[in-house]
Design an enzyme around this catalytic site. Structure first.
Site, PDB file in Angstrom:
ATOM      1  N   LYS A  34       0.851  -1.191   0.000  1.00 44.06           N
ATOM      2  CA  LYS A  34       0.000   0.000   0.000  1.00 44.06           C
ATOM      3  C   LYS A  34       0.885   1.238   0.000  1.00 44.06           C
ATOM      4  O   LYS A  34       1.761   1.391   0.850  1.00 44.06           O
ATOM      5  CB  LYS A  34      -0.892   0.007   1.235  1.00 44.06           C
ATOM      6  CG  LYS A  34      -1.787   1.233   1.316  1.00 44.06           C
ATOM      7  CD  LYS A  34      -2.785   1.102   2.446  1.00 44.06           C
ATOM      8  CE  LYS A  34      -2.314   1.635   3.769  1.00 44.06           C
ATOM      9  NZ  LYS A  34      -2.138   3.089   3.841  1.00 44.06           N
ATOM     10  N   ASP A  61      -3.419   4.359  -1.905  1.00 43.92           N
ATOM     11  CA  ASP A  61      -4.324   4.842  -0.844  1.00 43.92           C
ATOM     12  C   ASP A  61      -4.279   6.369  -0.790  1.00 43.92           C
ATOM     13  O   ASP A  61      -3.656   6.947   0.088  1.00 43.92           O
ATOM     14  CB  ASP A  61      -3.847   4.203   0.475  1.00 43.92           C
ATOM     15  CG  ASP A  61      -4.648   4.634   1.682  1.00 43.92           C
ATOM     16  OD1 ASP A  61      -5.784   5.111   1.519  1.00 43.92           O
ATOM     17  OD2 ASP A  61      -4.127   4.479   2.808  1.00 43.92           O
ATOM     18  N   LYS A  63      -7.261   8.269  -1.172  1.00 44.74           N
ATOM     19  CA  LYS A  63      -8.559   8.725  -0.624  1.00 44.74           C
ATOM     20  C   LYS A  63      -9.102   9.964  -1.322  1.00 44.74           C
ATOM     21  O   LYS A  63      -9.262  11.034  -0.714  1.00 44.74           O
ATOM     22  CB  LYS A  63      -8.435   9.003   0.880  1.00 44.74           C
ATOM     23  CG  LYS A  63      -7.959   7.804   1.704  1.00 44.74           C
ATOM     24  CD  LYS A  63      -8.003   8.134   3.187  1.00 44.74           C
ATOM     25  CE  LYS A  63      -7.541   6.997   4.068  1.00 44.74           C
ATOM     26  NZ  LYS A  63      -6.106   6.694   3.996  1.00 44.74           N
ATOM     27  N   ASP A  66     -13.604  14.884  -4.213  1.00 50.05           N
ATOM     28  CA  ASP A  66     -13.728  16.164  -4.929  1.00 50.05           C
ATOM     29  C   ASP A  66     -15.009  16.085  -5.746  1.00 50.05           C
ATOM     30  O   ASP A  66     -15.792  15.134  -5.583  1.00 50.05           O
ATOM     31  CB  ASP A  66     -12.477  16.385  -5.810  1.00 50.05           C
ATOM     32  CG  ASP A  66     -12.196  17.867  -6.069  1.00 50.05           C
ATOM     33  OD1 ASP A  66     -13.159  18.620  -6.343  1.00 50.05           O
ATOM     34  OD2 ASP A  66     -11.022  18.260  -6.003  1.00 50.05           O
ATOM     35  N   THR A 121     -10.921   6.376  11.169  1.00 48.04           N
ATOM     36  CA  THR A 121     -10.825   5.899  12.557  1.00 48.04           C
ATOM     37  C   THR A 121     -10.359   7.005  13.509  1.00 48.04           C
ATOM     38  O   THR A 121     -10.487   6.870  14.715  1.00 48.04           O
ATOM     39  CB  THR A 121      -9.873   4.692  12.655  1.00 48.04           C
ATOM     40  OG1 THR A 121      -8.735   4.960  11.846  1.00 48.04           O
ATOM     41  CG2 THR A 121     -10.522   3.422  12.204  1.00 48.04           C
ATOM     42  N   ARG A 213       3.259  -1.081  10.909  1.00 47.23           N
ATOM     43  CA  ARG A 213       4.400  -1.189  11.819  1.00 47.23           C
ATOM     44  C   ARG A 213       4.709  -2.580  12.343  1.00 47.23           C
ATOM     45  O   ARG A 213       5.873  -2.866  12.638  1.00 47.23           O
ATOM     46  CB  ARG A 213       4.209  -0.195  12.972  1.00 47.23           C
ATOM     47  CG  ARG A 213       4.466   1.230  12.517  1.00 47.23           C
ATOM     48  CD  ARG A 213       3.844   2.244  13.419  1.00 47.23           C
ATOM     49  NE  ARG A 213       2.395   2.266  13.282  1.00 47.23           N
ATOM     50  CZ  ARG A 213       1.598   3.136  13.910  1.00 47.23           C
ATOM     51  NH1 ARG A 213       2.113   4.023  14.711  1.00 47.23           N
ATOM     52  NH2 ARG A 213       0.291   3.099  13.720  1.00 47.23           N
TER      53      ARG A 213
END
Ligand code: C5P
Length: 234
Positions: A34, A61, A63, A66, A121, A213
């Protein structure tokens, strides 16, 4: 493409990204990766072309959010890079999501998977109400955005593994759930509020887990990746 582990390449430069990926030449399978805003804005489209030259599936990614025509044009540019998965904010409306889907269709009729972000989130119920002016429980808002995404013909949503079952129930089992917030049982949570292990995400029915991570910061990233694949895919 079936169930898979997606490694979040959250690196500030291509150099660090490829230093990390060079370790994977001995991995049993080519990792799905990603690319987010940090790496894409630092390196531009060439980073995606290089990942594709290395034969890696890429989730871009960015996002998008518009007006429909602008998103359609943006998606046309992204699909020509050969990405395998792209995303938009469901808050952009069904019309925008449909335009994004159209923009992704290549000349040969194929297109990357298109995924919607429902409610980030980082947004609490209080912020949703006070700053985004959405006066309903967060879970209901996320479910409503997921429903809009499936009605607009998208392929899935980003959500917590804990929401995967609900999304499948409402949008069908083929509607994909892409789930971040993944940690091995002995790892810390970092800034993620709720975390799930790869094995638990599998039990809960996630289609793809996004792992950052727990793999990128591991002493042995290839072993950590192989472990995630064993626990989630195999
Ligand atoms: O390091 P960690 O595993 O927490 O990284 C998770 C990845 O998934 C990051 O790239 C983060 O931006 C992304 N993500 C997330 N939560 C969302 C959407 C995306 O953690 N709701």
């Amino acid at each position: 493409m079936g169930k898979d582990v997606i490694i979040a390449l959250d690196f500030p430069s291509g150099e660090e990204c490829f230093h990390f990926l060079d370790k994977f030449t001995r991995a049993e399978r080519k990792p799905f990766v990603k690319v987010g805003m940090e790496l894409f804005y630092a390196e531009g489209p060439e980073i995606v072309r290089e990942l594709k030259r290395r034969g890696l599936p890429v989730f871009l990614d960015l996002k998008l959010h518009d007006i429909p025509n602008t998103v359609k044009g943006g998606m046309r540019s992204l699909s020509s890079l050969g990405v395998d998965m792209a995303n938009v904010h469901a808050a952009g409306t069904k019309e925008m999501m449909r335009a994004a889907r159209e923009g992704l269709i290549r000349e040969d009729g194929t297109r990357p998977l298109l995924i919607a972000v429902t409610v980030l989130t980082s947004i609490s119920e209080e912020k949703l109400k006070k700053e985004m002016l959405v006066d309903m429980p967060l879970g209901d808002a996320a479910a409503a955005f997921a429903k809009n995404a499936c009605e607009a013909g998208l392929d899935g949503v980003v959500c917590s593994p804990l929401e995967a079952e609900k999304v499948h129930r409402e949008c069908g089992k083929d509607f994909l759930t892409i789930t971040p917030g993944i940690r091995f049982s002995e790892d810390g949570r970092d800034d993620q509020a709720r975390v799930t292990t790869p094995a638990r995400a599998k039990e809960l029915g996630s289609d793809y887990i996004v792992v950052g991570r727990s793999i990128t910061a591991s002493k042995d990233p290839v072993a950590a990746y192989d472990r995630a694949v064993r626990d989630f895919v195999d």
